[in-house]
Design a protein around this motif. Structure first.
Motif, PDB file in Angstrom:
ATOM      1  N   SER A   1       0.915  -1.225   0.130  1.00  0.00           N
ATOM      2  CA  SER A   1      -0.110   0.081  -0.057  1.00  0.00           C
ATOM      3  C   SER A   1       0.887   1.189  -0.060  1.00  0.00           C
ATOM      4  CB  SER A   1      -0.863   0.101   1.224  1.00  0.00           C
ATOM      5  OG  SER A   1      -0.357   0.160   2.354  1.00  0.00           O
TER       6      SER A   1
ATOM      7  N   GLY B   1       0.526   3.961  -3.020  1.00  0.00           N
ATOM      8  CA  GLY B   1       0.367   5.305  -2.666  1.00  0.00           C
ATOM      9  C   GLY B   1       1.663   5.982  -3.255  1.00  0.00           C
TER      10      GLY B   1
ATOM     11  N   GLY C   1      -2.156   7.975  -0.783  1.00  0.00           N
ATOM     12  CA  GLY C   1      -0.972   7.393  -0.204  1.00  0.00           C
ATOM     13  C   GLY C   1      -1.052   7.329   1.455  1.00  0.00           C
TER      14      GLY C   1
ATOM     15  N   GLY D   1      -3.617   4.511   2.680  1.00  0.00           N
ATOM     16  CA  GLY D   1      -3.005   3.397   2.322  1.00  0.00           C
ATOM     17  C   GLY D   1      -2.125   2.912   3.289  1.00  0.00           C
TER      18      GLY D   1
ATOM     19  N   SER E   1     -11.101   6.767   0.742  1.00  0.00           N
ATOM     20  CA  SER E   1     -10.874   6.787  -0.424  1.00  0.00           C
ATOM     21  C   SER E   1     -12.051   7.074  -1.531  1.00  0.00           C
ATOM     22  CB  SER E   1     -10.561   5.220  -0.771  1.00  0.00           C
ATOM     23  OG  SER E   1      -9.481   4.764   0.296  1.00  0.00           O
TER      24      SER E   1
ATOM     25  N   VAL F   1      -5.507   1.410  -3.772  1.00  0.00           N
ATOM     26  CA  VAL F   1      -5.105   1.987  -2.282  1.00  0.00           C
ATOM     27  C   VAL F   1      -6.302   1.143  -1.551  1.00  0.00           C
ATOM     28  CG1 VAL F   1      -5.061   3.496  -0.438  1.00  0.00           C
ATOM     29  CG2 VAL F   1      -3.508   3.682  -2.562  1.00  0.00           C
TER      30      VAL F   1
END
Lengths: 224, 229, 850
Positions: free
Chosen positions: C36, C40, C277, C280, C492, C740
């Motif tokens: 992740s 990201g 990012g 994640g 997200s 993500v």
């Protein structure tokens, strides 16, 4: 807000700019226009024209050449009122449609100042000539006794010799044909002189407008 | 014989669902150096809590826990951790090896923490003693329950603790493996002269120690010497 | 008796060793956590690289708007002193004289007004004079050649090698001019352009006293020069001399707000990539640390100090973060290089693929910062993990103890987001609002998750079937993943949906004349009598009459009885002086157009004879004259006074090419007034345009035509590019968001394994476990996605209103699609997570995960 798609505002520009531009002109026609009910003792002079007549770009409406003429008339104690029939951007074709609206009021002297915008747009001289003739005919039929004045114009030499000469010659031709008093070139002494023109190089300054008024007055005063 | 662990007037209460729950109520006993001791009692009697307090894993509500002459009650968790590192060894029911470390590394951790020398050799030696010299590079998941508990034994003795706490050391093992592990615990204990405190409900195992402390409902109900002396 | 050395020093080397050892086992699981971060940061780097490259591309393209770094122009010949200054600027310079002239086409023997441009030098420096044949654009300056605008060629049936007469000189047509930089100005479109070499200008004889010439100077700077600073210094001199200047930046601003929209959007994308990012990384690390609780408790037992345990994992996370960030940077750079290759045939534009080290370093640094920052929260709780966890006791969850350090971490996170937002936006205030917005979104999602936990507990009824009860109970039972998944899925979704909504709004803003219904040709000065005939002619040519409106020129005489003189005397009236000197172009009609909206008062379409005329004023006009509904106005319609009052105030969308007016009269009063008509149409091609113009000019010589085709072509191309970039970037970010999202749901894998295995052991059928898992994830996914979308609608509205300053509208269909996609993605990944449990014997799984 101004930095929105400027291009989208193009229309607004195109409607207003073209040839003579418009943005701001004098508001002095108002009082004069109200003289519709002019008495016989007070006679009307209609100056029918474009931005030059309307006084485009001048700070004060009283600086336009028709206004200067009015002061000359007033100081000569002549019983005439000038109606400023100038409209920025007006072409001969536009004048043709507009003339009836203005002829609703009584006219004793008719001064025609149109054609400059046609010239700047490269409209065929023949077309302009026809339109101007129509305007003259309308005036003649409505007020057969009105005295007629033709203000001559020229286009800058960069337009090309043939066009320049055809255009220049049209005015004396029409004047002769219709028995009009001719001012050979309205912008005589002003056209092409930097100091007497506004930044755009086309429209006279207040100082320039005085010379214009003199050019017209030379011929007009004899008629009054 | 010197006293290695002194418990006096020990109380532990938890706040549960808004009311106080007394887990340990006025416990008193001393444990002498080198002895083997069993804390026995039925489930929920508080014996594991007692072990946690003795080993300095938790702090008491009231009373004194003195380990090797150091009162744990006044120490911060970090300082208690260092006391543990210095004096205490642990054996757990569920082995509690670090799953990400090999058997050998698990044994090495307490020594490394103390910054000692010859760590690897000593650890290998310990692994050898528990019979796992050849399994040092295996991860806990690759070992059987008995093997895991033997690794944890080696780890418990690695820092040469003064006292070893064992929490149901055979609880997760079958009878045969249990026997082997128990034998190892007692053998190593004897060899190192360590004090042993084990918590169990297995009376048979308890019977192998010098002393059996019985807890019931958070109270010390009996404290008997066995015939093993 | 030996004593305890409480002052034991922290052995950093050993901490590193432990951190490394701890990461070794279960590398597969670690990979999932790293992934992740990798995605990201990969997204971040790819987006940044694209952004840098695209910004360069678009800037280069924008430079073709003027074709030079700096243009100076005026209608006066500069004097010697000024000429010296003009000659001193730039590393390369070109000169141009332009003027309108009647040009004679020898073959067709006809004359036409054109804009003659006499050029000397290497202009254009950016872009080309695009001609057919291609080389004519450069070569025409070598002889007595001319380049003639395409429409003009078509209109007069002229071919290359025919000749035209400009003034007294005859030039051979070397090429057809298709496109020229700097042609986007209005002046260019009034008359079509003819280029000639400047060395023959004097011979044309057109430059004499009284000629109206425009003088232009084009400058190119080789090294990076601060043009803005340069022109600022020149400004007073140039202004005094009556010269104007134009720079690329200025042109960009003036031509279209799309440029600023684009850069704002790219900032937004960069920002959202970072946040994705963060989501994640944060959710990965949170769960990672949770799984480490037992190990930490063991270490604590062995005597590891709280600070040491904290450091071990901080070192580990830093290492993971670094590896993940570097891998992400490589991935991102790879994507950025591969994608254009793969998509080459589909891309209408070429995106340059330079490695952007800036983007890479930024990505790695940010990855490291995010990893550490978002790991801090679970990491500080390590300090509170009790060694008691090793005993059989179920210890009260010490990690939830309110640690004062939490607040420090919160502050650090907020500070980071705010400063990053500031770096992207360059405005502290806006950055503050951004951060607050994200905080609010976070709080909403947490609150929703919390409520969910509270209410499902009450909601679950014993009458339900076991599967339903179990599925719902999973949402609130200990060790639930409700909060973390709700927040990560919700955020997200919110980011994805926000990008999507903003993208749609922007795209609708940049589609300009692409549609057939957008006007690209304007006919004006149509006389009243010609109106019908012109419209007929237009239709006969197969072109649409998009709009046809009468225009009457008038002036404002009085506002509530106050004249210009009054307004001048009494500034307290707040009536702009200019309002009285302006010539208003006014129309009359009986209804509103689609681009108008009445904001106050009522629209009146018909005037009643003898009464005051109800007119509609445009908002800004009303402001200028400080008037409101009901106020009286007197208009001077070319000599006739008209009493009117404001019956309504309109808001006009000026973004469309249509006829919009400050003042609109009702029908029934102005029909007889002198008026001209304007007609808007859409011409599909240059050929049609030329044919149509020819026909109009022939029949109605007084009618003037403005072909916006050329202007719109250049702009269209640019806007198309911008639109494409916007679509591409948002598409890319949305995919990143989904990745993500996938990895954060994937991380929850280990949370449910034990329970599922237990259920299996107890004899739960595959189907039952499947259904329980599906229900849990369905509920989580649907609720989070819904909340995320609601947040996105709110945030995109705010962005549209305050950042992009554009009208807001939500297209619900794609939003519904987003909702279902995310919900089903969550369920699918959830099910994939438990697939292992379903297929393998329970014992194997228990052992492999111990």
């Amino acid at each position: 807000m101004l930095n929105k798609f400027r291009i989208l505002a193009v229309l607004a520009l195109t409607i207003t700019v073209a040839g003579c531009g418009s943005q701001s002109t004098s508001n002095d026609t108002s009082e004069k226009a109200e003289t519709k009910e002019a008495t016989a003792a007070n006679k009307n002079i209609l100056v029918f024209g474009d931005s030059l007549t309307a006084g485009y770009g001048l700070d004060d409406a009283s600086e336009s050449y028709p206004s200067v003429l009015q002061t000359k008339i007033d100081s000569a104690k002549l019983p005439y009122t000038i109606i400023n029939g100038g409209l920025s951007g007006e072409t001969s074709a536009g004048g043709k449609s507009r003339i009836d609206w203005l002829l609703k009021q009584h006219i004793d002297v008719f001064v025609l100042e149109l054609g400059a915008n046609d010239g700047l747009r490269g409209i065929p001289v023949k077309e302009t000539e026809q339109n101007l003739q129509t305007i003259i005919d309308r005036v003649k039929s409505k007020y057969p006794n009105a005295k007629l004045v033709m203000l001559g114009m020229q286009v800058p030499p960069n337009m090309g010799d043939d066009y320049v000469s055809d255009f220049r010659d049209m005015f004396p031709k029409l004047a002769a044909k219709n028995n009009m008093t001719l001012v050979p070139f309205l912008l005589q002494g002003v056209g092409g002189v930097r100091a007497l023109n506004q930044k755009d190089g086309i429209h006279p300054t207040a100082e320039g407008a005085k010379i214009l008024a003199n050019n017209v007055w030379q011929e007009l005063k004899g008629l009054l | 014989m010197e006293t290695i662990l002194n418990i006096s007037n020990l109380n532990k209460t938890y706040k549960s669902a808004g009311r106080l729950l007394t887990v340990l109520d006025n416990i008193n006993f001393n444990i002498s150096e080198g002895s083997t001791n069993a804390i026995v009692g039925p489930s929920g009697s508080g014996k594991t809590t007692l072990l946690g307090l003795c080993a300095g894993l938790d702090s008491a509500t009231a009373g004194i826990v003195e380990l090797n002459g150091i009162s744990l009650s006044n120490l911060s968790e970090d300082k208690r951790a260092q006391v543990r590192n210095q004096y205490v060894g642990f054996i757990f029911q569920s082995f509690q090896l670090l799953p990400t470390l090999t058997a050998l590394e698990n044994v090495m951790v307490p020594l490394e923490l103390r910054g000692e020398k010859n760590i690897k050799a000593r650890s290998l030696d310990l692994l050898d003693k528990v019979g796992l010299a050849d399994r040092g590079h295996h991860y806990p998941a690759q070992l059987s329950g008995g093997e895991q508990q033997r690794v944890s034994l080696a780890r418990a003795f690695s820092n040469s603790p003064k006292i070893l706490f064992a929490d149901e050391p055979t609880g997760n093992l079958d009878a045969e493996t249990s026997e082997k592990v128990v034998k190892l615990i007692f053998d190593l204990n004897r060899e190192a002269g360590t004090t042993l405190v084990l918590v169990t409900h297995d009376l048979e195992l308890a019977a192998k120690t010098h002393r059996i402390i019985r807890i019931k409902g958070g109270k010390l109900v009996a404290d008997d010497k066995t015939s093993n002396e | 008796m030996d004593t305890v050395n409480f002052k034991r020093k922290i052995n950093i080397a050993w901490l590193f060793k432990m951190a490394l050892r701890d990461s070794r086992r279960n590398r597969g699981r670690l990979l999932l956590f790293i992934s992740s971060i990798v995605f990201g940061i990969g997204a971040l780097v790819a987006i940044y690289s694209f952004r840098y490259n695209i910004q360069n591309d678009v800037n280069d393209q924008a430079a073709t708007l003027i074709g030079a770094d700096l243009t100076i122009s005026g209608n006066k010949q500069p004097d010697a002193k000024l000429q010296k200054l003009l000659n001193s600027l730039g590393d390369d310079r070109s000169e141009e004289r332009s003027f309108p002239s009647m040009v004679y086409f020898t073959k067709s023997q006809s004359t036409r007004l054109v804009q003659v441009k006499a050029l000397h030098g290497n202009f254009p420096y950016y872009g080309d004079l695009e001609t057919t044949p291609v080389k004519a654009g450069r070569d025409f300056k070598k002889g007595k050649y001319a380049l003639v605008d395409k429409t003009l060629m078509l209109q007069f049936n002229a071919n290359v090698n025919d000749s035209i007469k400009v003034g007294q000189e005859i030039f051979v047509i070397a090429g057809v001019l298709n496109k020229a930089p700097g042609q986007t100005g209005l002046s260019a479109s009034i008359a079509p352009t003819v280029y000639i070499p400047m060395q023959y200008l004097d011979k044309t004889g057109l430059i004499t006293t009284g000629s109206r010439i425009n003088y232009s100077y084009y400058y190119k700077y080789n090294s990076k020069t601060n043009i803005a600073k340069l022109v600022k210094g020149l400004d007073p001199t140039l202004d005094k001399a009556g010269l104007n200047y134009d720079t690329v930046e200025g042109k960009k601003e003036g031509t279209s707000r799309s440029f600023s929209d684009l850069s704002r959007f790219l900032s937004l994308v960069g920002f959202i990539a970072l946040l994705l990012g963060c989501v994640g990384v944060a959710s990965a690390i949170n769960i990672y640390i949770r799984e480490k609780i037992q190990s930490i408790a063991i270490m604590r037992c062995m005597g590891v100090k709280a600070s040491e345990a904290f450091l071990i994992y901080l070192i580990q996370i830093t290492g993971i973060g670094l590896i993940g960030s570097v891998a992400g940077a490589i991935l991102g750079t790879g994507i950025q290089h591969l994608l254009p290759l793969v998509l080459e045939d589909f891309l209408p534009i070429t995106i340059s693929v330079n490695i952007s080290w800036m983007a890479i370093w930024q990505g790695i640094l940010l990855g490291l910062i995010i990893s550490i920052l978002f790991a801090l929260l679970p990491l500080i709780s390590i300090r509170n993990i009790s060694p008691l966890n090793t005993l059989r006791l179920s210890v009260d969850d010490t990690t939830t103890i309110r640690d004062p350090f939490r607040w420090l971490v919160y502050v650090l996170v907020l500070l980071f987001i705010t400063s990053f937002a500031y770096l992207q936006i360059g405005d502290w205030m806006a950055a503050g609002f951004f951060t607050i917005g994200i905080m609010v979104a976070f709080l909403i999602l947490t609150a929703i998750a919390w409520l969910l936990i509270r209410f499902t507990r009450l909601l679950v009824m014993s009458s339900w079937s076991y599967i339903w009860r179990q599925g719902f109970a999973n949402l609130y039972r200990p060790n639930n993943q409700t909060i973390i998944l709700t927040v990560s899925i919700g955020l997200s979704t919110a980011f994805i949906a926000t990008l999507f909504l903003i993208q749609q709004l922007l795209i609708s803003q940049v589609t300009l004349s692409a549609g057939d219904n957008q006007s690209n040709m304007i006919l004006f000065d149509i006389q009243a009598a010609q109106q019908k005939a012109v419209a007929d002619l237009t239709r006969k040519q197969g072109l649409p009459v998009l709009s046809q409106v009468p225009i009457i020129t008038m002036r404002l005489e009085k506002v509530n009885g106050k004249t210009a003189a009054d307004a001048k005397k009494d500034t307290a009236l707040h009536i702009s002086q200019r309002a009285f000197t302006y010539e208003y172009r006014v129309t009359y009609r009986d209804s509103l157009t689609p681009s108008e909206r009445v904001t106050s008062g009522t629209w009146t379409g018909k005037a009643e004879p003898g009464k005051d005329i109800p007119v509609s004023a445009e908002e800004r006009f009303a402001n200028r004259i400080n008037a409101k509904v009901g106020d009286k106005l007197v208009f001077n319609v070319q000599g006739v006074m008209m009493q009117a009052y404001i019956s309504s105030i309109r808001k006009v969308n000026w973004n469309k090419i249509s006829t919009n007016f400050q003042v609109v009269f009702p029908t029934g009063v102005l029909e007889d007034a002198p008026q001209i008509h304007v007609l808007l149409t859409h011409v599909p091609s240059n050929t049609v345009s030329a044919k149509y113009q020819q026909a109009v000019v022939k029949q109605f010589p007084n009618v003037s035509i403005i072909d916006l085709g050329l202007i719109l072509n250049v702009l269209d191309e640019l806007l198309g590019k911008i639109g494409y970039v916007i679509k591409f970037m948002s598409g890319f970010s949305i995919i990143t968001g989904i990745i993500v999202l996938i990895s954060s749901v994937r991380i929850s894998k280990y949370q449910r394994i034990q329970e599922s295995v237990l259920l299996r052991t107890l004899g739960g059928s595959r189907k039952q476990i499947f259904a329980i898992t599906a229900l849990e994830y369905l509920f989580l996914g649907a609720l989070s996605a819904l909340t995320g979308i609601v947040i996105a609608i709110g945030s995109s509205w705010l962005l549209a209103k305050y950042t992009f300053d554009m009208p807001y509208a939500v297209n619900f269909l794609p939003v519904i699609v987003i909702f279902f996609t995310i919900t089903s993605l969550t369920v699918i990944i959830g099910l994939l997570n438990s697939r292992g449990v379903l297929n393998k014997p329970p014992l194997e799984i228990l052992r492999s995960n111990s």
